[in-house]
Design an enzyme around this catalytic site. Structure first.
Site, PDB file in Angstrom:
ATOM      1  N   ASP A 102       0.907  -1.365   0.149  1.00  0.00           N
ATOM      2  CA  ASP A 102       0.011   0.010   0.251  1.00  0.00           C
ATOM      3  C   ASP A 102       0.798   1.264   0.041  1.00  0.00           C
ATOM      4  OD1 ASP A 102      -1.936  -1.588   0.331  1.00  0.00           O
ATOM      5  OD2 ASP A 102      -2.344  -1.506   2.415  1.00  0.00           O
TER       6      ASP A 102
HETATM    7  N1  URA Z   1      -1.012  -5.824   3.675  1.00  0.00           N
HETATM    8  C1  URA Z   1      -1.738  -4.634   3.741  1.00  0.00           C
HETATM    9  O1  URA Z   1      -2.776  -4.254   4.530  1.00  0.00           O
HETATM   10  N2  URA Z   1      -1.106  -3.845   3.228  1.00  0.00           N
HETATM   11  C2  URA Z   1       0.232  -3.701   2.687  1.00  0.00           C
HETATM   12  O2  URA Z   1       0.926  -2.976   2.109  1.00  0.00           O
HETATM   13  C3  URA Z   1       0.797  -5.293   2.617  1.00  0.00           C
HETATM   14  C4  URA Z   1      -0.145  -6.179   3.162  1.00  0.00           C
END
Ligand code: URA
Length: 254
Positions: A102
């Site tokens: 993310d």
């Molecule tokens: N899980 C998440 O919620 N975000 C990420 O960036 C990676 C794994």
């Protein structure tokens, strides 16, 4: 490029053996049998078949390990024009991130041009673990750890069992290890248990860690690390099986 040279770059045969294949009528370009040795081929435009099988040049595979900072996205074609991790890695080869992190997450991100390896690393069937460190807005209750091993009900189904535990004396810091890779999975699992994530960092992917890298830094994987990854996703075994089976019929090598 001359057809015999093209076949050689595809790893099919030496240029000389390739000539024999051409003269022998085993090569089609765009559906037409070619026996003239002077024929040239455009690797981008033409479809070349040898004994009915499409052949393509072996490209140089590259594998990059990036310490992704917050604020960068990992998906291509962002309409909002946000910063993309590809801006951080300057390479002439076209590469793409293996899976997502993310925009608000940081940590270990692999990038490559090896589609087969990327597919295997991301697919839960190959069970490659990813480890995340999470800082929560509120303390994590010890009795909630059980939920990770039981599976947590999300809108896209129950999660596979995974491991989780405290990272230090602080009850707000936990570590989660899983091999699935659904969108926002860690955040969604924690939200389902009633927690808000303050910070999320991926610290390990299979055998690889962030050791030695600062935020925004990247490096190429070593040959040893690539081999470790190939083992982790079962590619080494596949190659050994193919070697034992011997050379493929009609694909001679000098
Ligand atoms: N899980 C998440 O919620 N975000 C990420 O960036 C990676 C794994």
């Amino acid at each position: 490029m001359r057809l015999n040279r093209y076949l050689a770059t595809c790893g099919i045969a030496s240029r000389r053996s390739a000539e024999a294949m051409i003269v022998g009528g085993r090569v089609l370009i765009n559906g037409k049998k070619i026996t003239d040795l002077a024929t040239t081929v455009s690797p981008e435009r033409d479809v070349v078949l040898v004994d009915g099988k499409k052949v393509e040049p072996i490209r140089k595979m590259v594998y990059v390990l990036l310490y992704k900072p917050k604020g960068y996205i990992t998906t291509a074609n962002d309409e909002l024009g946000r910063k993309n991790v590809l801006e951080l890695v300057k390479l002439k080869e076209r590469i793409f991130p293996i899976g997502r992190l993310d925009r608000n997450s940081e940590g270990l991100l692999l990038l490559t041009n090896d589609g087969d390896m990327a597919f295997r690393l991301m697919h839960p069937r190959f069970k490659v673990d990813k480890t995340y460190r999470v800082r929560l807005e509120t303390p994590f209750r010890e009795q909630d750890f059980e939920a990770f091993s039981n599976g947590i009900e999300l809108e896209d189904g129950i999660t596979s069992p995974c491991k989780a535990g405290y990272l230090s004396d602080s009850p707000n810091l936990i570590e989660i290890r899983l091999h699935e890779g659904r969108n926002h999975q860690v955040r969604r699992m924690l939200n389902a248990l009633g927690y808000e994530v303050a910070a999320l960092k991926r610290v390990q992917y299979g055998p690889l860690t962030l050791k030695g890298l600062a935020r925004s830094e990247w490096r190429m994987l070593t040959q040893f690390e690539v081999m470790q990854l190939r083992k982790a996703v079962g590619l080494v075994k596949t190659e050994e099986r193919q070697r034992k089976r011997g050379p493929q019929k009609n694909h001679h090598r000098d």
